[in-house]
Scaffold this motif. Structure first.
Motif, PDB file in Angstrom:
ATOM      1  N   UNK A 145      43.933  -0.035 -43.265  1.00  0.00           N
ATOM      2  CA  UNK A 145      44.172   0.095 -44.804  1.00  0.00           C
ATOM      3  C   UNK A 145      42.874   1.095 -45.296  1.00  0.00           C
ATOM      4  N   UNK A 146      43.532   2.013 -45.866  1.00  0.00           N
ATOM      5  CA  UNK A 146      42.683   3.282 -45.907  1.00  0.00           C
ATOM      6  C   UNK A 146      40.992   2.573 -46.993  1.00  0.00           C
ATOM      7  N   UNK A 147      40.898   4.055 -46.420  1.00  0.00           N
ATOM      8  CA  UNK A 147      39.181   4.198 -47.212  1.00  0.00           C
ATOM      9  C   UNK A 147      39.762   3.959 -48.387  1.00  0.00           C
ATOM     10  N   UNK A 148      37.846   2.565 -49.161  1.00  0.00           N
ATOM     11  CA  UNK A 148      38.413   2.039 -51.065  1.00  0.00           C
ATOM     12  C   UNK A 148      39.660   1.583 -51.575  1.00  0.00           C
ATOM     13  N   UNK A 149      40.337   1.010 -50.358  1.00  0.00           N
ATOM     14  CA  UNK A 149      41.145  -0.050 -50.991  1.00  0.00           C
ATOM     15  C   UNK A 149      41.107  -0.779 -51.219  1.00  0.00           C
ATOM     16  N   UNK A 150      41.378  -1.457 -51.973  1.00  0.00           N
ATOM     17  CA  UNK A 150      41.147  -2.833 -53.127  1.00  0.00           C
ATOM     18  C   UNK A 150      42.867  -3.765 -52.402  1.00  0.00           C
ATOM     19  N   UNK A 151      42.287  -4.556 -51.372  1.00  0.00           N
ATOM     20  CA  UNK A 151      43.453  -5.813 -50.640  1.00  0.00           C
ATOM     21  C   UNK A 151      43.672  -6.952 -51.408  1.00  0.00           C
ATOM     22  N   UNK A 152      44.687  -7.586 -52.082  1.00  0.00           N
ATOM     23  CA  UNK A 152      44.653  -8.831 -52.441  1.00  0.00           C
ATOM     24  C   UNK A 152      46.084  -9.341 -52.384  1.00  0.00           C
ATOM     25  N   UNK A 162      47.298   1.714 -49.174  1.00  0.00           N
ATOM     26  CA  UNK A 162      46.282   3.047 -50.013  1.00  0.00           C
ATOM     27  C   UNK A 162      46.181   2.798 -51.541  1.00  0.00           C
ATOM     28  N   UNK A 163      44.636   2.635 -51.758  1.00  0.00           N
ATOM     29  CA  UNK A 163      45.208   3.133 -54.007  1.00  0.00           C
ATOM     30  C   UNK A 163      44.125   1.576 -53.739  1.00  0.00           C
ATOM     31  N   UNK A 164      43.929   0.786 -55.324  1.00  0.00           N
ATOM     32  CA  UNK A 164      43.488   0.048 -55.642  1.00  0.00           C
ATOM     33  C   UNK A 164      44.102  -0.349 -57.215  1.00  0.00           C
ATOM     34  N   UNK A 165      45.010  -1.496 -57.150  1.00  0.00           N
ATOM     35  CA  UNK A 165      44.873  -2.286 -55.582  1.00  0.00           C
ATOM     36  C   UNK A 165      46.496  -1.702 -54.697  1.00  0.00           C
ATOM     37  N   UNK A 166      46.164  -1.857 -53.404  1.00  0.00           N
ATOM     38  CA  UNK A 166      45.965  -1.382 -52.201  1.00  0.00           C
ATOM     39  C   UNK A 166      48.004  -2.061 -52.999  1.00  0.00           C
ATOM     40  N   UNK A 167      48.351  -0.951 -51.832  1.00  0.00           N
ATOM     41  CA  UNK A 167      50.137  -0.736 -52.218  1.00  0.00           C
ATOM     42  C   UNK A 167      50.345  -0.208 -50.987  1.00  0.00           C
ATOM     43  N   UNK A 168      51.269  -0.514 -50.286  1.00  0.00           N
ATOM     44  CA  UNK A 168      52.105  -0.179 -48.803  1.00  0.00           C
ATOM     45  C   UNK A 168      53.046   1.168 -49.745  1.00  0.00           C
ATOM     46  N   UNK A 169      51.977   2.569 -48.263  1.00  0.00           N
ATOM     47  CA  UNK A 169      52.553   3.207 -48.978  1.00  0.00           C
ATOM     48  C   UNK A 169      53.466   3.557 -46.943  1.00  0.00           C
ATOM     49  N   UNK A 170      53.721   3.009 -46.806  1.00  0.00           N
ATOM     50  CA  UNK A 170      54.501   3.709 -45.193  1.00  0.00           C
ATOM     51  C   UNK A 170      54.282   2.161 -43.889  1.00  0.00           C
ATOM     52  N   UNK A 171      55.532   2.191 -43.733  1.00  0.00           N
ATOM     53  CA  UNK A 171      56.000   0.990 -43.160  1.00  0.00           C
ATOM     54  C   UNK A 171      56.804   1.611 -41.804  1.00  0.00           C
ATOM     55  N   UNK A 185      43.837  11.104 -42.362  1.00  0.00           N
ATOM     56  CA  UNK A 185      45.028  11.523 -42.803  1.00  0.00           C
ATOM     57  C   UNK A 185      45.854  10.032 -43.274  1.00  0.00           C
ATOM     58  N   UNK A 186      45.843   9.311 -44.219  1.00  0.00           N
ATOM     59  CA  UNK A 186      47.314   8.356 -44.579  1.00  0.00           C
ATOM     60  C   UNK A 186      47.254   9.206 -45.838  1.00  0.00           C
ATOM     61  N   UNK A 187      48.894   8.550 -46.211  1.00  0.00           N
ATOM     62  CA  UNK A 187      49.475   9.155 -47.550  1.00  0.00           C
ATOM     63  C   UNK A 187      48.592   8.612 -48.914  1.00  0.00           C
ATOM     64  N   UNK A 188      48.852   9.525 -49.335  1.00  0.00           N
ATOM     65  CA  UNK A 188      49.002   9.577 -51.081  1.00  0.00           C
ATOM     66  C   UNK A 188      48.948   9.232 -52.142  1.00  0.00           C
ATOM     67  N   UNK A 189      49.448   8.397 -52.801  1.00  0.00           N
ATOM     68  CA  UNK A 189      51.236   7.764 -53.780  1.00  0.00           C
ATOM     69  C   UNK A 189      50.800   8.539 -54.885  1.00  0.00           C
TER      70      UNK A 189
END
Length: 233
Positions: A145-152, A162-171, A185-189
């Protein structure tokens, strides 16, 4: 596991995942080490129904370390909380083995649920600084879970969110090594979307400039034609 064996295991976990620790004695000063030992005691009291005493121990630990772990939470072995200030772990949280949490992480509820209202983190999950995971759902094993993300909502295994709200950018199907603690070093959508917009803008600009060039050529040709007709008359 005996007390000495447990302490040795906690020392190994901290030293394995924090390169700033230079000796075993330093581990005893580490907030994560202190709060986990007190949590284990408080959790046993909680299971026996000694709720006030359990909360008393956990609240004293929270005041001293800045890490608040409800004694009712279920935590597996090898939990590592780096720095730890501002970490909150709710009552019905379930944490698997070898999970890593950074400062400012919240494993909380939404305030609307009864019963199981906090998240479940499976084995080898890493939650980066400032991330919030709110609600009763599961974060699959080996996920980041990336820094500052909000996972719901629920996250499958082996994902990066990553992101707000959190979304899957890599699987993918690859297991994340336990010592892989890169939270930067995580993907940044959002950055990818901006770069795509910049490329599209450049293409559009080039097409517009080409169109203007052709229109000017057409105007020049038309002026030449008008001038030629005037000379012939």
């Amino acid at each position: 596991m005996g007390v000495l064996s447990y302490i040795k295991e906690e020392i190994r976990v901290v030293r394995e995942r924090d390169p700033a620790i230079k000796s075993n004695l330093e581990v005893f000063l580490y907030p994560s080490f202190k709060v986990i030992l007190r949590y284990r005691i408080a959790h046993k009291l909680y299971l026996k129904g000694h709720y006030f005493l359990a909360r008393w121990i956990s609240q004293r630990a929270a005041r001293k370390t800045g890490i608040e772990i409800h004694p009712g939470a279920q935590i597996g072995k090898g939990l590592f909380i780096d720095h730890g200030s501002g970490v909150i772990i709710g009552e019905t949280t379930i944490i698997g083995d070898n999970v890593t949490l950074y400062q400012g992480v919240t494993l909380g509820g939404t305030g609307k649920e009864q019963g199981k209202r906090h998240p479940t983190l499976e084995d080898n999950v890493m939650v980066s600084a400032g991330a919030k995971i709110l609600g009763s759902f599961t974060i699959g094993e080996n996920s980041k879970i990336g820094a500052g993300s909000v996972v719901l909502k629920e996250v499958p295994p082996n994902c990066t969110v990553v992101g707000v709200p959190g979304r899957i950018v890599k699987q993918d199907d690859k297991k994340v090594p336990r010592n892989e603690l890169d939270q930067v070093h995580l993907p940044d959508p959002v950055l990818n979307d901006i770069r795509n917009l910049q490329k599209e803008n450049q293409i559009l600009h080039a097409q517009l400039m080409e169109m203007i060039k052709r229109m000017r050529c057409m105007e020049e040709e038309e002026l030449k034609s008008i001038k030629k007709i005037g000379e012939e008359r």
